[in-house]
Every structure is written in structure tokens, then in C-alpha cells.
Design an enzyme around this catalytic site. Structure first.
Site, short mmCIF file in Angstrom:
data_model
loop_
_atom_site.label_atom_id
_atom_site.label_comp_id
_atom_site.label_asym_id
_atom_site.label_seq_id
_atom_site.Cartn_x
_atom_site.Cartn_y
_atom_site.Cartn_z
N LEU A 1 -5.37 4.76 25.01
CA LEU A 1 -5.07 4.75 26.36
C LEU A 1 -4.60 6.15 26.77
O LEU A 1 -4.00 6.44 27.84
CB LEU A 1 -3.64 3.87 26.41
CG LEU A 1 -3.98 2.20 26.50
CD1 LEU A 1 -2.67 1.46 26.28
CD2 LEU A 1 -5.02 1.85 27.37
N THR B 1 -5.41 10.82 16.22
CA THR B 1 -4.85 9.53 15.83
C THR B 1 -5.83 9.13 14.76
O THR B 1 -6.59 9.98 14.10
CB THR B 1 -5.15 8.58 17.24
OG1 THR B 1 -4.57 7.37 16.71
CG2 THR B 1 -6.58 8.41 17.69
N LYS C 1 -5.06 12.22 11.15
CA LYS C 1 -3.57 13.00 11.29
C LYS C 1 -3.28 13.79 9.84
O LYS C 1 -2.62 14.77 10.04
CB LYS C 1 -2.29 11.90 11.50
CG LYS C 1 -2.52 11.35 12.86
CD LYS C 1 -1.43 10.52 12.88
CE LYS C 1 -1.39 9.64 14.46
NZ LYS C 1 -0.29 9.00 14.51
N ALA D 1 5.05 1.80 4.78
CA ALA D 1 5.68 2.92 4.16
C ALA D 1 4.49 4.08 4.38
O ALA D 1 4.04 4.82 3.52
CB ALA D 1 5.97 2.70 2.88
N GLY E 1 1.77 6.14 7.17
CA GLY E 1 1.93 7.50 7.98
C GLY E 1 3.02 7.11 9.17
O GLY E 1 3.78 8.17 9.42
N ALA E 2 2.79 6.04 9.73
CA ALA E 2 3.66 5.86 10.91
C ALA E 2 5.12 6.04 10.37
O ALA E 2 6.27 6.39 11.12
CB ALA E 2 3.49 4.38 11.74
N TYR F 1 1.20 -1.75 19.70
CA TYR F 1 0.97 -1.84 21.19
C TYR F 1 0.11 -2.69 21.35
O TYR F 1 -0.55 -2.86 20.82
CB TYR F 1 1.47 -0.49 21.80
CG TYR F 1 0.28 0.30 21.84
CD1 TYR F 1 0.31 1.47 21.16
CD2 TYR F 1 -0.81 0.26 22.71
CE1 TYR F 1 -0.85 2.34 20.83
CE2 TYR F 1 -1.83 1.09 22.52
CZ TYR F 1 -1.83 2.03 21.74
OH TYR F 1 -3.02 2.85 21.78
P1 ATR Z 1 -0.23 3.86 9.39
O1 ATR Z 1 -0.55 5.35 9.21
O2 ATR Z 1 -0.57 3.42 10.66
O3 ATR Z 1 1.21 3.83 9.07
P2 ATR Z 1 -1.05 2.96 6.76
O4 ATR Z 1 -0.79 4.35 6.27
O5 ATR Z 1 -2.53 2.25 6.27
O6 ATR Z 1 -1.09 3.03 8.32
O7 ATR Z 1 0.11 1.96 6.51
C1 ATR Z 1 -0.09 0.60 6.67
C2 ATR Z 1 1.26 0.09 6.39
O8 ATR Z 1 1.31 -1.46 6.72
C3 ATR Z 1 1.71 0.08 4.91
O9 ATR Z 1 2.96 0.12 4.70
C4 ATR Z 1 1.00 -1.23 4.53
O10 ATR Z 1 1.66 -1.90 3.08
P3 ATR Z 1 1.07 -1.33 1.89
O11 ATR Z 1 1.63 0.16 1.42
O12 ATR Z 1 1.39 -2.27 0.52
O13 ATR Z 1 -0.73 -1.32 1.98
C5 ATR Z 1 1.44 -2.28 5.49
N1 ATR Z 1 0.61 -3.57 6.07
C6 ATR Z 1 -0.62 -3.49 6.32
N2 ATR Z 1 -1.05 -4.76 6.32
C7 ATR Z 1 -0.26 -5.44 5.70
C8 ATR Z 1 0.32 -6.93 5.60
N3 ATR Z 1 -0.68 -7.88 5.70
N4 ATR Z 1 1.33 -7.24 5.12
C9 ATR Z 1 2.28 -6.47 4.57
N5 ATR Z 1 2.27 -5.24 4.88
C10 ATR Z 1 1.05 -4.55 5.55
#
Ligand code: ATR
Length: 269
Positions: free
Chosen positions: A21, A69, A73, A133, A135-136, A219
Site C-alpha cells: 500500500l 520490505t 531489510k 522475536a 525482524g519486526a 494489517y
Molecule cells: P518479521 O521480520 O516479519 O518479524 P520473521 O523474522 O520471520 O518475520 O519472524 C516471524 C515471527 O513470527 C517469529 O517470532 C516466529 O516465531 P519463531 O521464531 O519460532 O519462528 C513467529 N511465528 C511465525 N509463525 C508462528 C506461529 N504459527 N506460531 C507462533 N509464532 C509464529
């Protein structure tokens, strides 16, 4: 159409990118300030293996600003000339500004978190229950600890929560201990849970209380977490606020004008 020979290009890169967006949001801002003859904002799908070539293209075409994005990043960082201290601390760049062919990396995601939160609360000594935990989550951890909030991190993979907790002076929990989040003042979800299946939740409704603030950075349609939070009487912040305020900070970096927030919000809504 106001595009001219002197119009500067800004863009968002990602893979995929078609859902973004950001073009509507930034172009609405240019229009509102009547600088849409000076700037235009587009989206480009860039494959991770092409990042180095892409950055060469930015230099050769003198593109003014790049928003990064998923999944770029971190991948763009080695190709930049300078990275500001906050982006270094967060470990990710979501904004690149081209200053006379010097490419400077910034991170504005933390402002996307902090601005909407600080509109409704003072963060000092508040406890933030951060879910995720990745990137975001790193941007959230930086944002809230910069204002002296106390951080508790819940993650499916406990080791990742522990690493983040160590870096930002927080406490780590496994997602299996999520019920303890009921004592947090603020809950922030950064996981993708709720993104694809809007009905999925990690926090059982009964552990959300009316005194809490619940911020879901996912979002799109309202997530189940935010619906539950509203039903429990909590204050809520939707993910669109993060998109808006990180974008507003980018807008300022690209154009040096304060972003016209309401015009940008209107197009997102
Ligand atoms: P971003 O950069 O958007 O934060 P990311 O680095 O892939 O994306 O992180 C995704 C987060 O969502 C992680 O904390 C992940 O948990 P893990 O560290 O155990 O992988 C969490 N996550 C994704 N799917 C999940 C699920 N189904 N249940 C619980 N946590 C989930």
C-alpha cells in the site's frame, strides 16, 4: 499527471510487492502537498539474488528513496555507504536515502511503533509483552526500550526470545507461557499469526484485560487478537497505524517535508 523531466523517483522493493500500500500512501502525500510534480513513488519486485545489481541501478538512475520490505531489510545493508546508528542497533534497514549518490540506510519501523503508542500512553516503566522475536520484533524492542519500558518477550522458539531479551535487557518466555502476558500493560503482536488466517490467535481472550493496550502490527482485515481485545474493553492499535507512521518518517527523509498524515491515512482506509 504531473510527472516531468525533473520528477524524482522513490520506490518500495520487496518480493512479493504487488500487495504493498506504500505507493498509494506516498503518492497521496505528494498530491496533498502539491509536490507530485517533484516526486513519484512506485513499487518494484526485486529478487533477493538481484539486490547488488539493483543497488547499482539506484546509483546509475539516481533514484531518490527506496523503502525496503520483506525480504530485503537485511540483504541491502552490505551495499550501502552508511547506516545510521538506530538501523544498526535494530539490525535492519527499511529506508534508503540517496544523498548525491551516497546511499544512507535508516530504519523508521520503530517510529511506526512508537508514534501511535505515545499518542495514548507514556511508556516509562510500563511492561510491554512482545510476541515474536523476528525482524519486526527487533524494531519494537528498540522502540519501547528507548522510552524506558520493560520488555517481556514471548516466542515459539525460546532461544530467539532469549537472544533478543539479552540484547534489549528484557525477559524471555516460551509462547507456551503466554498466559503470564495478562500482567503486561501493553501487548504487541509481531508474528504473522493472524495474517493468513485472521481467526488464528496466540493470546487466549480471557488473558486480555480492559486496562491493557493491544497493538497488532499485522494489517489488513481486523485480526482476531484485536477483536478479542476490543471485546475485553482494552484499547487497541491496528497495524495500519504502524504502516502509516513508518511511512510518514520515510516521507520526511525523502522529501524533507513533514508528511500530511491525514491525507495518507485516508487513502489507506
Ligand atoms: P518479521 O521480520 O516479519 O518479524 P520473521 O523474522 O520471520 O518475520 O519472524 C516471524 C515471527 O513470527 C517469529 O517470532 C516466529 O516465531 P519463531 O521464531 O519460532 O519462528 C513467529 N511465528 C511465525 N509463525 C508462528 C506461529 N504459527 N506460531 C507462533 N509464532 C509464529
Amino acid at each position: 499527471m504531473k510527472i516531468k523531466g525533473k520528477t524524482k523517483i522513490c520506490m518500495v522493493i520487496g518480493d512479493p510487492i504487488e500487495q504493498s500500500l506504500s505507493p498509494q500512501m506516498h503518492n497521496a502525500g505528494y498530491e496533498a502537498l502539491q509536490i507530485d510534480d517533484q516526486y513519484v513513488y512506485v513499487a518494484c519486485r526485486v529478487n533477493s539474488s538481484d539486490i547488488e545489481n539493483f543497488i547499482k541501478g539506484v546509483r546509475s538512475m539516481n533514484i531518490r528513496g527506496i523503502s525496503c520490505t520483506m525480504p530485503h531489510k537485511i540483504g541491502v545493508m552490505p551495499y550501502l555507504d552508511e547506516i545510521d546508528d538506530i538501523a544498526k542497533k535494530i539490525g535492519a534497514v527499511n529506508t534508503i536515502v540517496n544523498e548525491h549518490n551516497k546511499l544512507i540506510g535508516y530504519n523508521t519501523d520503530w517510529q511506526g511503533i512508537l508514534t501511535p503508542l505515545e499518542k495514548i500512553t507514556n511508556l516509562e516503566n510500563k511492561t510491554v509483552g512482545l510476541i515474536g522475536a523476528g525482524g519486526a520484533a527487533r524494531a519494537v524492542a528498540y522502540a519501547v526500550t528507548s522510552k524506558k519500558a520493560k520488555l517481556t518477550i514471548y516466542n515459539r522458539t525460546l532461544e530467539k526470545a532469549e537472544e533478543l531479551a539479552q540484547e534489549f535487557d528484557g525477559v524471555a518466555y516460551s509462547i507456551n507461557e503466554i498466559t503470564t502476558i495478562q500482567s503486561a500493560d501493553i501487548i504487541i503482536n509481531t508474528t504473522s499469526v493472524g495474517l493468513h488466517n485472521k481467526n488464528e490467535v496466540l493470546v487466549p481472550k480471557e488473558y486480555i484485560t480492559k486496562n491493557q493496550i493491544v497493538f497488532d502490527i499485522v494489517y489488513g482485515a481486523e485480526t482476531q487478537l484485536l477483536k478479542d481485545a476490543k471485546e475485553q474493553g482494552a484499547q487497541t492499535i491496528a497495524g495500519i497505524e504502524m504502516l502509516l507512521h513508518q511511512g510518514a518518517a520515510q516521507f520526511k527523509l525523502y522529501t524533507e517535508h513533514d508528511a500530511p498524515i491525514e491525507a495518507m491515512r485516508k487513502v489507506l482506509e
